[in-house]
Write a protein that holds these residues in place. Structure first.
Motif, mmCIF file in Angstrom:
data_model
loop_
_atom_site.group_PDB
_atom_site.id
_atom_site.type_symbol
_atom_site.label_atom_id
_atom_site.label_comp_id
_atom_site.label_asym_id
_atom_site.label_seq_id
_atom_site.Cartn_x
_atom_site.Cartn_y
_atom_site.Cartn_z
ATOM 1 N N ASN A 643 17.288 -0.982 1.660
ATOM 2 C CA ASN A 643 16.535 -1.352 2.855
ATOM 3 C C ASN A 643 15.051 -1.061 2.681
ATOM 4 O O ASN A 643 14.659 -0.192 1.899
ATOM 5 C CB ASN A 643 17.045 -0.576 4.074
ATOM 6 N N GLU A 644 14.261 -1.789 3.452
ATOM 7 C CA GLU A 644 12.816 -1.554 3.503
ATOM 8 C C GLU A 644 12.313 -1.913 4.885
ATOM 9 O O GLU A 644 12.692 -2.954 5.437
ATOM 10 C CB GLU A 644 12.106 -2.393 2.441
ATOM 11 N N THR A 645 11.466 -1.069 5.450
ATOM 12 C CA THR A 645 10.858 -1.402 6.732
ATOM 13 C C THR A 645 9.531 -0.667 6.893
ATOM 14 O O THR A 645 9.345 0.436 6.373
ATOM 15 C CB THR A 645 11.791 -1.055 7.908
ATOM 16 N N GLU A 646 8.602 -1.306 7.560
ATOM 17 C CA GLU A 646 7.305 -0.742 7.921
ATOM 18 C C GLU A 646 6.504 -0.285 6.705
ATOM 19 O O GLU A 646 6.223 0.903 6.522
ATOM 20 C CB GLU A 646 7.483 0.401 8.924
ATOM 21 N N LEU A 647 6.114 -1.259 5.905
ATOM 22 C CA LEU A 647 5.177 -1.023 4.806
ATOM 23 C C LEU A 647 3.821 -1.541 5.253
ATOM 24 O O LEU A 647 3.681 -2.727 5.593
ATOM 25 C CB LEU A 647 5.629 -1.733 3.536
ATOM 26 N N VAL A 648 2.805 -0.688 5.226
ATOM 27 C CA VAL A 648 1.522 -1.027 5.819
ATOM 28 C C VAL A 648 0.396 -0.788 4.827
ATOM 29 O O VAL A 648 0.188 0.336 4.358
ATOM 30 C CB VAL A 648 1.266 -0.202 7.101
ATOM 31 N N ALA A 649 -0.357 -1.866 4.510
ATOM 32 C CA ALA A 649 -1.579 -1.767 3.708
ATOM 33 C C ALA A 649 -2.754 -2.016 4.646
ATOM 34 O O ALA A 649 -3.055 -3.164 4.989
ATOM 35 C CB ALA A 649 -1.555 -2.782 2.571
ATOM 36 N N LEU A 650 -3.401 -0.945 5.091
ATOM 37 C CA LEU A 650 -4.395 -1.059 6.158
ATOM 38 C C LEU A 650 -5.694 -1.728 5.719
ATOM 39 O O LEU A 650 -6.338 -2.422 6.499
ATOM 40 C CB LEU A 650 -4.710 0.325 6.730
ATOM 41 N N GLY A 651 -6.138 -1.471 4.493
ATOM 42 C CA GLY A 651 -7.415 -2.023 4.046
ATOM 43 C C GLY A 651 -8.571 -1.574 4.911
ATOM 44 O O GLY A 651 -9.449 -2.362 5.277
ATOM 45 N N LYS A 652 -8.611 -0.281 5.222
ATOM 46 C CA LYS A 652 -9.583 0.247 6.175
ATOM 47 C C LYS A 652 -11.024 -0.003 5.755
ATOM 48 O O LYS A 652 -11.885 -0.285 6.586
ATOM 49 C CB LYS A 652 -9.332 1.740 6.368
#
Length: 709
Positions: A643-652
């Motif tokens: 499973n995989e969920t909620e991967l976030v690359a913000l690029g702030k």
């Protein structure tokens, strides 16, 4: 003296029959070990123990030193049934008062209380200020050259572990207790593992110095039932170990990795939980200062007349030493004596400016669980080099293992390079000469030079940089004692050009004072500005944070592993090296890697099954996020029911030409072959500046299923 190669039982018997009686016993012992343990090609020595007095002798065996001693009282062939027969030793805080507990005899070692490793402490001494800089290290009388228990060469780095396992058949029963580095020791000894499964932390030929030709490996080792706490590097670390089982252990407050085993065969990790430290008070530069102190002190005590001119001021050896000691003592006072979380900006502004760790997170790569080929794991994600390559880890199993809240604030340390030797610039022990670092409160204000523009930048220095350059000047003049085992100088790459540039700083009529003149001398190529990027304070390749980092590992099985809540706060890569594909020679991936997050990575590995496992809540502030990254020329890697969920690359900080900012559930890179993705449940990937995909496959003959949820 004799030399031989055993290939079969017949050869052994023939050899025995033709030896004199005096040579009979050691050959029988060698033969027993050779056949019982599979004749490991790297482990040329046989580590067998006699009672409490260890006596060793060297035999010439194909020009390789081999250590032979008497056999242990208990022979262990079946790790699962025989370890219960071992004699029991109970260990307490008193066993660590003077330093590392070296386990050199088979046995079951049982903790009877919580252990805080704090040998040779200065904290409670009324004269702590006079002893702080020298605290926590082995005393001169503790080294083997002076009749002590600790070999000079490995322990010249300090007490690098609370426990070392140097023999066959050992159970470490934590018995529900915690063993950890003290706050004091974790500050002053920045290279450390709570448990080291070898006699030294490096194999021959690696590390910041020569560690000798012999390493004793822990074989048939169980570690179970308790907590492995604070560590400046690893919870458990080892090289070339065989038959290792780690079960029902919590890893709390490590900085680099919970477990890091290189070239391990037959590893089982079961029912373990891990998270890393969030109160690291200093950056990696502090360790360089502590290491440089011993060199500066030795040179000063030798009475050299060498000086260093900094912005017109002549600094003697005493000046350099006093400045460095004051810097270290100030930090010690804040963190250890006054028990502050951070260095006081009000009381010690200079030290705050160069060491302050604002987020309390490790500033280099961070992993949960790592297996790798034999040797250090400091370079890029490796390829499988086949039979010509290094010994792989093999037969690795993880079951019911959870990693959560792994965080890091990875900082890129840009370093000078020298074209004449094709290397980067470091001090005597391998620490980078950090000219391009900036203050935390003023991220665009340089600390060591006057300006961010090389054409205007002059050297102004600080306590650590001054010591690094002064020691280098003494090395170049032959003034560092060469007969001191504790002062290796082979890492020094600071040359006369750098020293001369430092010493003309502040001379307003000398154009050689500007950094651009130095870089043009070091790298006389107008298309190269003379820097190397994508490294840390020890020139390790920046690779980001990884939950399970499985490199050069074959026959791997992962069941019910969980990776959740990982955050990399690191910034994007520096533009000082241009828009490069590869800047650091050790890197294997394109661009800057320090800002990335990976739940699982496989590099140069073969035949792995990851089943019923999950990644969730993985965040990169300025880089890429990949749930399952199958890399380099890995093959036959199977992800089943994952499973995989909620991967976030913000690029702030916005898009960066050398820093990827994608969010990918699973990635099969272009050199991968015959891998499979079965019955995945992938959802919720988010990227502001890069691509977002559940699955990316550019490999060959891979079979990738669509998400079933």
């Amino acid at each position: 003296m004799f030399s031989y190669e055993l290939k079969s039982i017949k050869d052994a018997i023939y050899g025995i029959c033709h030896l004199r009686k005096a040579a009979l016993f050691p050959l029988i012992i060698f033969a027993m070990h050779h056949f019982a343990h599979g004749g490991c090609p790297y482990a040329e020595m046989l580590r067998l123990n006699e009672s409490r007095n260890l006596r060793s002798r060297r035999l010439e065996n194909n020009d390789t030193d081999t250590v032979l001693t008497k056999p242990p009282s208990v022979e262990v062939d079946d790790i699962n049934t025989k370890l219960s027969m071992l004699p029991t030793t109970y260990i307490s805080q008193n066993d660590f008062t003077n330093g590392t507990l070296r386990i050199t005899l088979p046995g079951r070692y049982v903790l009877t209380e919580d252990i805080s490793f704090a040998p040779n402490s200065a904290k409670d001494d009324t004269n702590w200020r006079d002893k702080a800089v020298e605290c926590c290290k082995p005393r001169p009388d503790q080294f083997s050259s002076n009749g002590g228990n600790y070999p000079d060469v490995p322990y010249s780095l300090g007490f690098f572990a609370a426990i070392t396992v140097e023999t066959n058949a050992v159970v470490i029963d934590l018995n529900g207790y915690t063993i950890e580095q003290s706050v004091e020791h974790a500050l002053m000894q920045r290279f450390f593992s709570v448990i080291e499964l070898n006699s030294t932390p490096f194999i021959p030929g690696q590390g910041p110095r020569n560690f000798g030709d012999v390493i004793a490996n822990g074989v048939n080792v169980h570690i179970e039932g308790g907590t492995i706490g604070r560590s400046a590097h690893h919870g458990i670390h080892g090289n070339g170990n065989n038959n290792v089982k780690i079960s029902n252990v919590k890893f709390v407050d490590f900085e680099v990795a919970a477990i890091a085993l290189n070239g391990v065969h037959n590893l089982v990790v079961q029912n373990c939980d891990a998270w890393n430290r969030k109160d690291v008070p200093v950056l990696g530069l502090f360790a360089a200062g502590v290491f440089m102190h011993r060199y500066t002190k030795a040179v000063k005590e030798k009475g050299v007349s060498t000086t260093l001119r900094v912005q017109g001021e002549i600094k003697t050896a005493s000046d350099i030493l006093e400045e460095l000691e004051e810097s270290i003592i100030n930090v010690y006072e804040d963190i250890v004596i006054k028990e502050r979380k951070w260095i006081s900006k009000k009381n010690h502004p200079k030290d705050y400016a160069i060491y302050h760790n604002d987020k309390g997170l490790v500033d280099g790569n961070a992993y949960g669980f790592l297996t790798n080929c034999l040797g250090v794991a400091i370079f890029g994600f490796p390829y499988d080099e086949g039979r010509s390559g290094k010994k792989h880890a093999r037969n690795v199993k993880y079951e019911n293992v959870t990693l959560h809240d792994l965080q890091a604030d990875i900082r890129e340390v840009v370093t000078l390079k020298r074209a004449d030797i094709g290397k980067h610039v470091t001090d005597a022990l391998g620490g980078v000469l950090q000219l391009r670092t900036t203050e935390f409160d003023y991220p665009f204000k340089p600390i060591v030079i006057t300006d961010n523009d090389d054409r205007k930048a002059e050297y102004i220095g600080n306590a650590v940089a001054n010591a690094q350059i002064f020691v280098a000047k003494c090395i170049l003049k032959g003034e560092v004692p060469t007969d001191d085992l504790h002062l290796p100088t082979g890492g020094n790459k600071i040359n006369d050009d750098i020293v001369n540039w430092v010493e003309v700083g502040g001379d307003s009529i000398n154009p050689e004072r500007f950094l651009s003149n130095l870089t043009s001398k070091l790298v006389p190529d107008e298309n190269d500005n003379g820097y190397v990027c994508n490294g840390d304070s020890m020139y390790h390749v920046n690779k980001g944070i990884v939950g399970f980092k499985i490199d050069n590992s074959d026959l791997v099985r992962v069941n019910r592993a969980v990776v959740k809540k990982m955050v990399n706060h690191g910034r994007p890569g520096s533009n000082l090296c241009g828009e490069y594909d590869v800047s650091h020679k050790g890197a294997t991936q394109v661009g800057y890697g320090g800002a990335s997050v990976r739940g699982f990575s496989f590099s140069g590995s073969k035949r792995a099954l990851i089943k019923d496992s999950s990644v969730s809540n993985l965040v990169s502030i300025n880089g890429a996020v990949v749930g399952y990254d199958i890399m380099t020329n890995s093959s036959h890697i199977i992800l089943q029911d994952c499973n995989e969920t909620e991967l976030v690359a913000l690029g702030k900080w916005g898009q960066n030409p050398i820093t990827a900012m994608d969010a990918l559930g699973a990635r099969f890179n272009n050199a991968t072959t015959k891998c499979q993705l079965r019955n995945p449940c992938f959802k919720q990937t988010f990227a502001t500046s890069g691509s977002r995909e559940h699955v990316y496959d550019s490999g060959r003959e891979n079979k990738v299923a669509r998400s079933v949820c």
